[in-house]
Design a protein around this motif. Sequence first.
Motif, PDB file in Angstrom:
ATOM      1  N   GLY A   9     -11.655  33.143 -31.943  1.00 50.27           N
ATOM      2  CA  GLY A   9     -12.706  32.469 -32.689  1.00 50.27           C
ATOM      3  C   GLY A   9     -14.006  32.606 -31.921  1.00 50.27           C
ATOM      4  O   GLY A   9     -14.003  32.714 -30.693  1.00 50.27           O
ATOM      5  N   ALA A  10     -15.106  32.616 -32.634  1.00 54.13           N
ATOM      6  CA  ALA A  10     -16.407  32.788 -31.983  1.00 54.13           C
ATOM      7  C   ALA A  10     -17.487  32.098 -32.798  1.00 54.13           C
ATOM      8  O   ALA A  10     -17.353  31.940 -34.014  1.00 54.13           O
ATOM      9  CB  ALA A  10     -16.731  34.273 -31.826  1.00 54.13           C
ATOM     10  N   THR A  11     -18.537  31.700 -32.118  1.00 60.25           N
ATOM     11  CA  THR A  11     -19.715  31.161 -32.793  1.00 60.25           C
ATOM     12  C   THR A  11     -20.791  32.232 -32.811  1.00 60.25           C
ATOM     13  O   THR A  11     -21.223  32.713 -31.757  1.00 60.25           O
ATOM     14  CB  THR A  11     -20.238  29.903 -32.085  1.00 60.25           C
ATOM     15  OG1 THR A  11     -19.225  28.887 -32.148  1.00 60.25           O
ATOM     16  CG2 THR A  11     -21.495  29.384 -32.763  1.00 60.25           C
ATOM     17  N   ILE A  12     -21.197  32.631 -34.012  1.00 61.22           N
ATOM     18  CA  ILE A  12     -22.177  33.694 -34.198  1.00 61.22           C
ATOM     19  C   ILE A  12     -23.352  33.122 -34.983  1.00 61.22           C
ATOM     20  O   ILE A  12     -23.177  32.640 -36.104  1.00 61.22           O
ATOM     21  CB  ILE A  12     -21.557  34.886 -34.951  1.00 61.22           C
ATOM     22  CG1 ILE A  12     -20.346  35.420 -34.174  1.00 61.22           C
ATOM     23  CG2 ILE A  12     -22.589  35.994 -35.172  1.00 61.22           C
ATOM     24  CD1 ILE A  12     -19.561  36.484 -34.924  1.00 61.22           C
ATOM     25  N   ASP A  13     -24.526  33.176 -34.367  1.00 57.47           N
ATOM     26  CA  ASP A  13     -25.739  32.617 -34.995  1.00 57.47           C
ATOM     27  C   ASP A  13     -25.525  31.172 -35.425  1.00 57.47           C
ATOM     28  O   ASP A  13     -25.959  30.754 -36.509  1.00 57.47           O
ATOM     29  CB  ASP A  13     -26.166  33.475 -36.194  1.00 57.47           C
ATOM     30  CG  ASP A  13     -26.567  34.882 -35.788  1.00 57.47           C
ATOM     31  OD1 ASP A  13     -27.082  35.038 -34.664  1.00 57.47           O
ATOM     32  OD2 ASP A  13     -26.362  35.816 -36.588  1.00 57.47           O
ATOM     33  N   GLY A  14     -24.819  30.431 -34.582  1.00 54.25           N
ATOM     34  CA  GLY A  14     -24.606  29.015 -34.843  1.00 54.25           C
ATOM     35  C   GLY A  14     -23.478  28.694 -35.804  1.00 54.25           C
ATOM     36  O   GLY A  14     -23.193  27.515 -36.041  1.00 54.25           O
ATOM     37  N   ARG A  15     -22.822  29.717 -36.340  1.00 56.71           N
ATOM     38  CA  ARG A  15     -21.740  29.512 -37.313  1.00 56.71           C
ATOM     39  C   ARG A  15     -20.409  29.962 -36.702  1.00 56.71           C
ATOM     40  O   ARG A  15     -20.293  31.068 -36.179  1.00 56.71           O
ATOM     41  CB  ARG A  15     -22.005  30.327 -38.587  1.00 56.71           C
ATOM     42  CG  ARG A  15     -23.352  30.091 -39.208  1.00 56.71           C
ATOM     43  CD  ARG A  15     -23.409  28.826 -40.012  1.00 56.71           C
ATOM     44  NE  ARG A  15     -22.615  28.931 -41.228  1.00 56.71           N
ATOM     45  CZ  ARG A  15     -22.510  27.959 -42.125  1.00 56.71           C
ATOM     46  NH1 ARG A  15     -23.129  26.802 -41.923  1.00 56.71           N
ATOM     47  NH2 ARG A  15     -21.785  28.120 -43.209  1.00 56.71           N
ATOM     48  N   HIS A  16     -19.407  29.095 -36.773  1.00 56.93           N
ATOM     49  CA  HIS A  16     -18.108  29.463 -36.232  1.00 56.93           C
ATOM     50  C   HIS A  16     -17.412  30.451 -37.164  1.00 56.93           C
ATOM     51  O   HIS A  16     -17.513  30.358 -38.393  1.00 56.93           O
ATOM     52  CB  HIS A  16     -17.213  28.239 -36.039  1.00 56.93           C
ATOM     53  CG  HIS A  16     -15.966  28.557 -35.284  1.00 56.93           C
ATOM     54  ND1 HIS A  16     -14.779  28.889 -35.895  1.00 56.93           N
ATOM     55  CD2 HIS A  16     -15.730  28.628 -33.945  1.00 56.93           C
ATOM     56  CE1 HIS A  16     -13.866  29.135 -34.977  1.00 56.93           C
ATOM     57  NE2 HIS A  16     -14.409  28.979 -33.783  1.00 56.93           N
ATOM     58  N   CYS A  17     -16.688  31.399 -36.562  1.00 59.16           N
ATOM     59  CA  CYS A  17     -15.998  32.443 -37.330  1.00 59.16           C
ATOM     60  C   CYS A  17     -14.578  32.616 -36.823  1.00 59.16           C
ATOM     61  O   CYS A  17     -14.308  32.461 -35.623  1.00 59.16           O
ATOM     62  CB  CYS A  17     -16.732  33.776 -37.214  1.00 59.16           C
ATOM     63  SG  CYS A  17     -18.416  33.781 -37.854  1.00 59.16           S
ATOM     64  N   LEU A  18     -13.674  32.948 -37.733  1.00 61.16           N
ATOM     65  CA  LEU A  18     -12.313  33.343 -37.399  1.00 61.16           C
ATOM     66  C   LEU A  18     -12.273  34.857 -37.346  1.00 61.16           C
ATOM     67  O   LEU A  18     -12.752  35.535 -38.259  1.00 61.16           O
ATOM     68  CB  LEU A  18     -11.333  32.822 -38.446  1.00 61.16           C
ATOM     69  CG  LEU A  18     -11.335  31.314 -38.719  1.00 61.16           C
ATOM     70  CD1 LEU A  18     -10.322  30.972 -39.808  1.00 61.16           C
ATOM     71  CD2 LEU A  18     -11.045  30.529 -37.447  1.00 61.16           C
ATOM     72  N   ALA A  19     -11.684  35.396 -36.289  1.00 56.17           N
ATOM     73  CA  ALA A  19     -11.663  36.844 -36.092  1.00 56.17           C
ATOM     74  C   ALA A  19     -10.373  37.430 -36.659  1.00 56.17           C
ATOM     75  O   ALA A  19      -9.279  37.181 -36.130  1.00 56.17           O
ATOM     76  CB  ALA A  19     -11.797  37.184 -34.622  1.00 56.17           C
ATOM     77  N   PHE A  20     -10.496  38.201 -37.734  1.00 52.13           N
ATOM     78  CA  PHE A  20      -9.375  38.961 -38.266  1.00 52.13           C
ATOM     79  C   PHE A  20      -9.386  40.348 -37.634  1.00 52.13           C
ATOM     80  O   PHE A  20     -10.286  40.681 -36.850  1.00 52.13           O
ATOM     81  CB  PHE A  20      -9.444  39.011 -39.791  1.00 52.13           C
ATOM     82  CG  PHE A  20      -9.110  37.698 -40.435  1.00 52.13           C
ATOM     83  CD1 PHE A  20      -7.838  37.474 -40.938  1.00 52.13           C
ATOM     84  CD2 PHE A  20     -10.042  36.672 -40.503  1.00 52.13           C
ATOM     85  CE1 PHE A  20      -7.504  36.245 -41.507  1.00 52.13           C
ATOM     86  CE2 PHE A  20      -9.727  35.450 -41.063  1.00 52.13           C
ATOM     87  CZ  PHE A  20      -8.447  35.231 -41.567  1.00 52.13           C
ATOM     88  N   SER A  21      -8.419  41.180 -37.953  1.00 52.72           N
ATOM     89  CA  SER A  21      -8.288  42.456 -37.256  1.00 52.72           C
ATOM     90  C   SER A  21      -9.432  43.415 -37.535  1.00 52.72           C
ATOM     91  O   SER A  21      -9.669  44.333 -36.747  1.00 52.72           O
ATOM     92  CB  SER A  21      -6.949  43.129 -37.623  1.00 52.72           C
ATOM     93  OG  SER A  21      -5.862  42.362 -37.133  1.00 52.72           O
ATOM     94  N   ASP A  22     -10.133  43.212 -38.646  1.00 55.31           N
ATOM     95  CA  ASP A  22     -11.211  44.136 -38.993  1.00 55.31           C
ATOM     96  C   ASP A  22     -12.580  43.467 -39.060  1.00 55.31           C
ATOM     97  O   ASP A  22     -13.532  44.065 -39.540  1.00 55.31           O
ATOM     98  CB  ASP A  22     -10.915  44.823 -40.327  1.00 55.31           C
ATOM     99  CG  ASP A  22     -10.844  43.833 -41.485  1.00 55.31           C
ATOM    100  OD1 ASP A  22     -10.599  42.637 -41.225  1.00 55.31           O
ATOM    101  OD2 ASP A  22     -11.033  44.256 -42.634  1.00 55.31           O
ATOM    102  N   GLY A  23     -12.689  42.235 -38.595  1.00 46.67           N
ATOM    103  CA  GLY A  23     -13.984  41.571 -38.629  1.00 46.67           C
ATOM    104  C   GLY A  23     -13.859  40.067 -38.780  1.00 46.67           C
ATOM    105  O   GLY A  23     -12.757  39.511 -38.856  1.00 46.67           O
ATOM    106  N   TYR A  24     -15.019  39.413 -38.834  1.00 49.74           N
ATOM    107  CA  TYR A  24     -15.069  37.955 -38.849  1.00 49.74           C
ATOM    108  C   TYR A  24     -15.203  37.395 -40.262  1.00 49.74           C
ATOM    109  O   TYR A  24     -15.831  37.995 -41.126  1.00 49.74           O
ATOM    110  CB  TYR A  24     -16.266  37.466 -38.031  1.00 49.74           C
ATOM    111  CG  TYR A  24     -16.188  37.770 -36.558  1.00 49.74           C
ATOM    112  CD1 TYR A  24     -15.415  36.980 -35.699  1.00 49.74           C
ATOM    113  CD2 TYR A  24     -16.897  38.835 -36.007  1.00 49.74           C
ATOM    114  CE1 TYR A  24     -15.356  37.245 -34.346  1.00 49.74           C
ATOM    115  CE2 TYR A  24     -16.843  39.114 -34.642  1.00 49.74           C
ATOM    116  CZ  TYR A  24     -16.068  38.316 -33.819  1.00 49.74           C
ATOM    117  OH  TYR A  24     -16.003  38.585 -32.474  1.00 49.74           O
TER     118      TYR A  24
END
Length: 233
Positions: free
Chosen positions: A90-105
């Motif tokens: 998981g990562a926070t990108i531009d202030g928004r949290h994202c779940l990382a799948f195998s091909d992108g967030y």
Amino acid sequence: MNNKNIKAIVVGISDYSAYDNVPDLPYSGYDVLAIVHGLINGLHIDGMNIWGKTRNSGTMTKESFLEGVKLFLSDTTPADTVIFYFTGHGATIDGRHCLAFSDGYLETQSVIDLFEQMHVRKRLLLLDCCMSGNFQIEKWTDSLTDEGTAVLASSQPYELAGYDKDIMVSKFTLFLCVAMLNPNHIENGRLSLYWISCDVAYQAEQYNKTDPGIPQHPVLKSNLKEDIIFEVR
């Protein structure tokens, strides 16, 4: 509440070879096995109502996830409860949290919104990834059959999520499974989300004392009208 009306989606991502400088997560497969064990043996959810438990490759694209959810939940009714479990990066990108799948967030909020749009009785999202506490739960004001959504996340918005190296399972998933299988919280044959979340928080507190370098403080946010109850006896 009948457990036959509970459906669970289990996603464990270990393959991140499509990313630059993002390591694979070889333990995610063990997380999946552990959470499925907890769902079946702790919460007494029918194994036929769990999707994703046979995906041992650790690879899942955004498209396969969204299509799988749509297909698996195509026959849900307003009496159903849906559980979604995710383990991976998981990562926070531009202030928004994202779940990382195998091909992108995928933005975590969009996944929460996806489940909130389903006209089912209740929704429970279990997020085991770094910084997973960075999300919002809005007040649910749709039809009277909707009783809301709860999200239990592994860590605060600024915290990393880690693994217990001795048993090769992530700490939050370990806490969840212990709580699901704990008979001490069963009342009149029922186990509630409230007691599960309390148990998870207590275990995290104790674990942080032994591993203070990488603390985790699980986050629960909910707009449920009533608690989620599992018939376990």
